[in-house]
Design a protein around this motif. Structure first.
Motif: not given
Length: 121
Positions: A48-77
């Motif tokens: 698809v060509g979508v790059t989720f290069s940013e990885v963060g730790q969200l609530g409830g996660h033991t480790y950082a594993r939530t991927h999202r784009p550098k800018s914008g919202l994941a769903g919109a991208e």
């Protein structure tokens, strides 16, 4: 897909069960989510060509594993990229059509249970 070598599918499964309040690790949907999410991120990048290069730790996660784009919202991208591919006919324009401002009434399925279409207004 995580940079933390201590993370695992099993830890991700347990985090998801705990955060959801659900206590059965036999739930197939949660197992698919936790075991196939890395493959899904890779597919989104290569197909698809979508790059989720940013990885963060969200609530409830033991480790950082939530991927999202550098800018914008994941769903919109994701929706934007998929829409462009469909409109360009990348995945067989005769098979895929985007319906905007449409209410789906029913999913049409074949004998094997695969979705073959929709009823809509």
């Amino acid at each position: 897909i995580t940079d933390n070598t201590n993370d695992s599918v099993e830890i991700y499964l347990q985090d998801t069960l705990r955060a959801s309040g659900y206590n059965s690790s036999s739930d197939n949907l949660i197992r698919v989510l936790t075991s196939k999410s890395g493959d899904a991120v890779q597919w989104l990048h290569t197909r698809v060509g979508v790059t989720f290069s940013e990885v963060g730790q969200l609530g409830g996660h033991t480790y950082a594993r939530t991927h999202r784009p550098k800018s914008g919202l994941a769903g919109a991208e994701l929706i934007f990229a998929l829409s462009k591919l469909i409109e360009k006919g990348e995945w067989g324009a005769s098979k895929l059509k985007i319906f905007k401002k449409t209410k789906v009434l029913n999913l049409l399925q074949n004998n094997e249970g695969h979705v073959t279409g929709i009823e809509y207004i």
